[in-house]
Design an enzyme around this catalytic site. Structure first.
Site, PDB file in Angstrom:
ATOM      1  N   ARG A 143      10.925   9.358   2.231  1.00 20.11           N
ATOM      2  CA  ARG A 143      10.057   9.876   1.189  1.00 20.11           C
ATOM      3  C   ARG A 143       9.844  11.375   1.357  1.00 20.11           C
ATOM      4  NH1 ARG A 143       5.238   6.007   1.433  1.00 20.11           N
ATOM      5  NH2 ARG A 143       4.576   7.306  -0.333  1.00 20.11           N
ATOM      6  N   ALA A 153      -3.650   0.943  -2.571  1.00 15.81           N
ATOM      7  CA  ALA A 153      -4.839   1.786  -2.640  1.00 15.81           C
ATOM      8  C   ALA A 153      -5.860   1.219  -3.616  1.00 15.81           C
ATOM      9  CB  ALA A 153      -4.450   3.206  -3.045  1.00 15.81           C
ATOM     10  N   ASP A 203      -6.024  -1.397   4.269  1.00 14.05           N
ATOM     11  CA  ASP A 203      -4.857  -1.678   5.104  1.00 14.05           C
ATOM     12  C   ASP A 203      -5.215  -2.384   6.409  1.00 14.05           C
ATOM     13  OD1 ASP A 203      -3.073  -0.654   3.305  1.00 14.05           O
ATOM     14  OD2 ASP A 203      -2.809   1.275   4.317  1.00 14.05           O
ATOM     15  N   ARG A 238      -1.320  12.299  -2.582  1.00 13.48           N
ATOM     16  CA  ARG A 238      -2.307  11.560  -1.779  1.00 13.48           C
ATOM     17  C   ARG A 238      -3.373  12.492  -1.210  1.00 13.48           C
ATOM     18  NH1 ARG A 238      -1.901   6.749   1.172  1.00 13.48           N
ATOM     19  NH2 ARG A 238       0.227   6.563   0.396  1.00 13.48           N
TER      20      ARG A 238
END
Length: 455
Positions: free
Chosen positions: A217, A349, A336, A137
């Site tokens: 994660r 995204a 978002d 990212r």
């Protein structure tokens, strides 16, 4: 203005755009700088805000981006952009910038909790005439940020936006940032799940709720952590990039290597009813992570335990907002801020990019004198498509978490429908704008409707 998509070029009006099949060409503007005289303030320099700013620059708008962070850092882990967003990046000439840092796996090897291989799903890099891009990212964001700056986008860091306002009597909207009053024709709230702009749009403070799930994660260097030296994990890196997954009752676990096997990311989604009123991202505890896969295929614990640290990310949920635009249609929410996605959609995204691109197009077509009408048309163009894409995240999660132990093949494949991935947001906006504007003028503006299954 008409749109035409042919095998060898794409034309919008009299302007030829970059063909999707040519990935090495540079950026081409569609309109002269500031030619529309539309001034736009974008709050937030994430993927949604940057994509909107870049396309607004292409379309001849004047744009300022306000970002609260005083410097941009390479943070986070894996992010995925589908072919629908990939075709936009290619049109901007970003393929050679993005591709070297992306994951290059070609298939998903999916197992049940006992370690039985239940599906090998091909995941071609090029599909529906465009690439997909999956990578870190922070690294992808860094390159998109640099690209926006190279185009002359005015990005101001360290900005504390404390207030939003709109005044249709004078045809303006604006913000107060760092105590300064800034004016524009439209303000775009791209400020994420904690959006301050949302309260002005809705007229009340919309509180998130727990989705009932959370994700652990991680992202780390494979050689430093010995992934390549353990027979329970080396298959993830020894032949380049690989993508493996395991599914069980109320849990799914995905591990993906990148950079020719030099980096590894994993995400494991599990049931979690934690209170998320104050915060929803914490340092994770490895003992809690390993407890989720207790009794599973031993490869799962081996992969998970290689991470030096991880994040415990609570998946928040919001009911679909009744609208993404303010009463006077001078403020719009994108990404978002308007519609948070579950990770299993693999589209959050990408839909944010589509939001920004579509908004830039409708403002170009509507012109400075019809900004509110253009914004209402934008919402009508986007709303049902976004909600339909959101639903794929729920259905994929439920499919995996409730899969019959004997399920195999297509019964557990990731959905990759053409309506979602083969879409061209820019061309679509040009094609449908006139008809939607005509409908709004004839029938008046109405709040958007949810897809039929939710009405």
């Amino acid at each position: 203005m008409t749109a035409r998509d042919s095998s060898d070029n794409t034309t919008i009006g009299s302007t030829k755009l970059v063909p999707d099949v040519n990935f090495d060409v540079g950026f081409e503007k569609v309109a002269e700088p500031n030619s529309t005289q539309i001034k736009i303030i974008i709050v937030g320099a994430g993927f949604a805000g940057l994509a909107c700013a870049i396309e607004c620059k292409r379309k001849g708008h004047e744009v300022v981006v306000l970002e609260k962070f005083s410097e941009m850092k390479i943070l986070g882990d894996i992010i995925s952009f589908g072919n629908n967003a990939g075709r936009i990046f290619q049109r901007w000439g970003l393929h050679e910038t993005f591709w070297p840092i992306c994951t290059h796996h070609q298939e998903l090897n999916l197992h049940n909790a006992q370690g039985e291989l239940i599906c090998v799903q091909k995941l071609p890099s090029v599909q529906f005439g465009a690439y997909s891009y999956n990578g870190h990212r922070g690294e992808l964001h860094e390159r998109l940020f640099a690209f926006a700056k190279s185009l002359g986008v005015d990005i101001r860091l360290g900005q504390d936006v404390s207030e939003y306002w709109e005044d249709e009597e004078v045809g303006e909207a604006g913000v107060i940032s760092n105590g300064e009053l800034l004016r524009a024709d439209i303000v775009v709230g791209a400020d994420g799940v904690r959006s301050k702009a949302r309260s002005l749009v809705l007229g009340y403070d919309d509180k998130p709720k727990s989705s009932g799930y959370a994700i652990y994660r991680a992202w780390f260097d494979t050689h430093e952590q010995g992934v390549d030296r353990d027979p329970l994990t080396d298959y993830l890196v020894k032949n380049g990039d690989a993508f493996y997954g395991w599914i069980g009752k109320d849990v799914h676990f995905l591990a993906s290597s990148s950079k020719n096997g030099r980096a590894l990311s994993w995400v494991i989604t599990h049931k979690d009813e934690a209170d998320i009123k104050e915060s929803w991202s914490f340092p994770g505890k490895m003992e809690d992570v390993l407890a989720v896969v207790d009794g599973w295929d031993p490869r799962c614990a081996a992969i998970l335990s290689k991470a030096p640290s991880c994040i415990d990310w609570k998946l928040v949920y919001r009911d679909p907002l009744p609208t993404w635009i303010s009463k006077e249609a001078r403020l719009a929410l994108i990404g978002d801020a308007a519609h948070p996605f579950l990770p299993t959609s693999i589209q959050g995204a990408s839909q944010a990019v589509e939001d920004g691109v579509t908004l830039a197009v409708v403002l170009q077509l509507g012109g400075k004198s019809d900004v509110p009408l253009a914004l209402r048309a934008w919402e009508k163009i986007r709303y049902q498509r976004v909600r339909r894409a959101q639903i794929t995240g729920e259905t994929t999660r439920d499919m995996w978490h409730n899969a019959d132990p004997g399920a195999r093949g297509a019964a557990v494949e990731l959905p990759r429908p053409e309506w979602l991935l083969g879409f061209d947001a820019e061309l679509h906006a040009y094609e449908v704008f006139d008809g939607i504007v005509r409908e709004i003028r004839e029938k008046g503006y109405e709040l958007p409707r949810l897809p039929p299954r939710e009405e």
